[in-house]
Design a protein around this motif. Structure first.
Motif, short mmCIF file in Angstrom:
data_model
loop_
_atom_site.label_atom_id
_atom_site.label_comp_id
_atom_site.label_asym_id
_atom_site.label_seq_id
_atom_site.Cartn_x
_atom_site.Cartn_y
_atom_site.Cartn_z
N THR A 1 -48.15 -16.99 14.24
CA THR A 1 -47.20 -15.90 14.08
C THR A 1 -46.18 -16.28 13.03
OG1 THR A 1 -47.51 -15.23 16.37
CG2 THR A 1 -45.55 -14.40 15.26
N VAL A 2 -46.05 -15.43 12.02
CA VAL A 2 -45.06 -15.59 10.95
C VAL A 2 -44.36 -14.25 10.79
CG1 VAL A 2 -44.72 -16.02 8.49
CG2 VAL A 2 -46.42 -17.35 9.74
N ARG A 3 -43.03 -14.26 10.87
CA ARG A 3 -42.24 -13.02 10.75
C ARG A 3 -42.69 -11.96 11.76
NH1 ARG A 3 -42.37 -12.51 4.14
NH2 ARG A 3 -42.00 -14.72 3.77
N GLY A 4 -43.13 -12.41 12.91
CA GLY A 4 -43.58 -11.49 13.94
C GLY A 4 -44.97 -10.93 13.71
N LEU A 5 -45.68 -11.44 12.69
CA LEU A 5 -47.02 -10.97 12.37
C LEU A 5 -48.04 -12.04 12.73
CD1 LEU A 5 -46.17 -9.65 8.79
CD2 LEU A 5 -46.48 -8.25 10.84
N ARG A 6 -49.19 -11.61 13.23
CA ARG A 6 -50.29 -12.54 13.52
C ARG A 6 -51.09 -12.71 12.23
NH1 ARG A 6 -52.07 -13.28 18.78
NH2 ARG A 6 -54.20 -12.85 18.15
N VAL A 7 -51.13 -13.95 11.74
CA VAL A 7 -51.73 -14.22 10.43
C VAL A 7 -52.63 -15.46 10.48
CG1 VAL A 7 -49.78 -13.20 9.15
CG2 VAL A 7 -49.75 -15.63 9.71
N PHE B 1 -53.84 -7.70 -2.82
CA PHE B 1 -53.18 -8.24 -1.64
C PHE B 1 -51.74 -7.71 -1.52
CE2 PHE B 1 -56.55 -11.18 -2.73
CZ PHE B 1 -57.17 -11.37 -1.50
N PRO B 2 -51.59 -6.42 -1.20
CA PRO B 2 -50.24 -5.89 -1.01
C PRO B 2 -49.58 -6.53 0.20
CG PRO B 2 -51.88 -4.29 -0.27
CD PRO B 2 -52.63 -5.43 -0.92
N GLU B 3 -48.32 -6.25 0.40
CA GLU B 3 -47.56 -6.94 1.45
C GLU B 3 -48.07 -6.65 2.87
OE1 GLU B 3 -43.67 -4.10 1.92
OE2 GLU B 3 -43.66 -5.62 0.36
N PHE C 1 -51.19 -6.83 3.55
CA PHE C 1 -52.40 -7.64 3.62
C PHE C 1 -52.08 -9.14 3.64
CE2 PHE C 1 -56.14 -4.96 1.89
CZ PHE C 1 -55.66 -3.82 2.49
N MET C 2 -50.95 -9.51 3.02
CA MET C 2 -50.66 -10.93 2.83
C MET C 2 -49.15 -11.15 2.76
SD MET C 2 -51.71 -13.34 -0.39
CE MET C 2 -50.41 -12.72 -1.45
N VAL C 3 -48.72 -12.29 3.26
CA VAL C 3 -47.32 -12.70 3.19
C VAL C 3 -47.25 -13.95 2.31
CG1 VAL C 3 -45.39 -13.61 4.54
CG2 VAL C 3 -46.84 -11.81 5.51
N CYS C 4 -46.36 -13.92 1.33
CA CYS C 4 -46.07 -15.13 0.55
C CYS C 4 -44.99 -15.88 1.33
CB CYS C 4 -45.56 -14.77 -0.84
SG CYS C 4 -46.81 -14.03 -1.88
N LEU C 5 -45.30 -17.09 1.73
CA LEU C 5 -44.40 -17.85 2.58
C LEU C 5 -43.23 -18.44 1.80
CD1 LEU C 5 -47.19 -19.66 4.62
CD2 LEU C 5 -45.77 -17.74 5.38
N SER C 6 -42.07 -18.41 2.42
CA SER C 6 -40.89 -19.05 1.82
C SER C 6 -41.06 -20.56 1.95
CB SER C 6 -39.62 -18.60 2.55
OG SER C 6 -39.58 -19.18 3.85
N PRO C 7 -40.34 -21.32 1.15
CA PRO C 7 -40.43 -22.78 1.29
C PRO C 7 -40.09 -23.27 2.70
CG PRO C 7 -39.37 -22.22 -0.78
CD PRO C 7 -39.52 -20.93 -0.01
N ALA C 8 -39.11 -22.62 3.34
CA ALA C 8 -38.73 -23.03 4.71
C ALA C 8 -39.87 -22.74 5.69
CB ALA C 8 -37.45 -22.30 5.14
N GLU C 9 -40.48 -21.56 5.58
CA GLU C 9 -41.60 -21.22 6.47
C GLU C 9 -42.77 -22.18 6.23
OE1 GLU C 9 -41.18 -16.38 6.88
OE2 GLU C 9 -41.98 -17.22 5.01
N ALA C 10 -43.07 -22.42 4.97
CA ALA C 10 -44.18 -23.32 4.64
C ALA C 10 -43.92 -24.72 5.18
CB ALA C 10 -44.40 -23.35 3.13
N GLY C 11 -42.69 -25.19 5.06
CA GLY C 11 -42.33 -26.51 5.56
C GLY C 11 -42.50 -26.62 7.06
N ARG D 1 -49.16 -21.67 1.33
CA ARG D 1 -48.44 -20.78 0.42
C ARG D 1 -48.59 -19.32 0.83
NH1 ARG D 1 -50.67 -24.58 -3.30
NH2 ARG D 1 -49.04 -25.89 -4.13
N PHE D 2 -49.75 -18.99 1.42
CA PHE D 2 -50.04 -17.61 1.78
C PHE D 2 -50.44 -17.52 3.25
CE2 PHE D 2 -51.71 -17.95 -2.69
CZ PHE D 2 -50.63 -17.31 -3.30
N ALA D 3 -50.14 -16.39 3.86
CA ALA D 3 -50.57 -16.08 5.22
C ALA D 3 -51.19 -14.69 5.17
CB ALA D 3 -49.38 -16.12 6.18
N PHE D 4 -52.39 -14.55 5.71
CA PHE D 4 -53.16 -13.32 5.60
C PHE D 4 -53.21 -12.55 6.91
CE2 PHE D 4 -54.71 -16.27 2.44
CZ PHE D 4 -54.65 -15.51 1.29
N LEU D 5 -52.90 -11.28 6.84
CA LEU D 5 -53.12 -10.38 7.96
C LEU D 5 -54.60 -10.06 8.00
CD1 LEU D 5 -50.04 -9.84 6.87
CD2 LEU D 5 -50.17 -8.05 8.57
#
Length: 124
Positions: free
Chosen positions: A14-20, A48-50, A52-62, A74-78
């Motif tokens: 789960t990233v930003r409340g989305l299952r990815v 890959f519109p928003e 379909f995919m989330v570009c992760l922030s450095p904090a999220e990726a870390g 770097r990416f998370a896919f719905l």
């Protein structure tokens, strides 16, 4: 551990409340190097519109890298993005997946034209 009769099922987070599905896990699913997946996604960004995919922030990726102990994603896919990857990747598995998804949608369309309602399948 996967066996020859069991397909690889990528972990869902789960990233930003989305299952990815994270990029490295999607790469494992389609049996391509993660660098190739990322390169193809960047080259085909319009696919890959928003939603379909989330570009992760450095904090999220870390945070996600710390949990998995590997390279930061770097990416998370719905689900729609995981499906779109089949259209942009060139592995045998991706091509077969794309062909099978297309066949399934055509079959559902034909059933709908005949007035047959498709079964509702809802995982989880």
């Amino acid at each position: 551990m996967e066996t020859p009769n069991e397909p690889f099922v990528p972990p869902v987070v789960t990233v930003r409340g989305l299952r990815v599905v994270l990029d490295a896990d999607a790469a494992a699913l389609y049996q391509v190097p993660v660098d190739e997946l990322r390169r193809r996604v960047r080259r085909q960004a319009r696919r890959f519109p928003e939603d379909f995919m989330v570009c992760l922030s450095p904090a999220e990726a870390g945070r996600l890298a710390a949990r998995g102990g590997g390279e930061p994603p770097r990416f998370a896919f719905l689900p729609e993005g995981v499906a779109m990857l089949a259209a942009v990747l060139d592995s045998k598995l991706a091509v077969n997946g794309n062909v099978n998804m297309t066949r399934a949608f055509v079959m559902l369309d034909r059933l709908a034209c005949m007035g047959v309602s498709a079964p509702l399948i809802c995982p989880n």
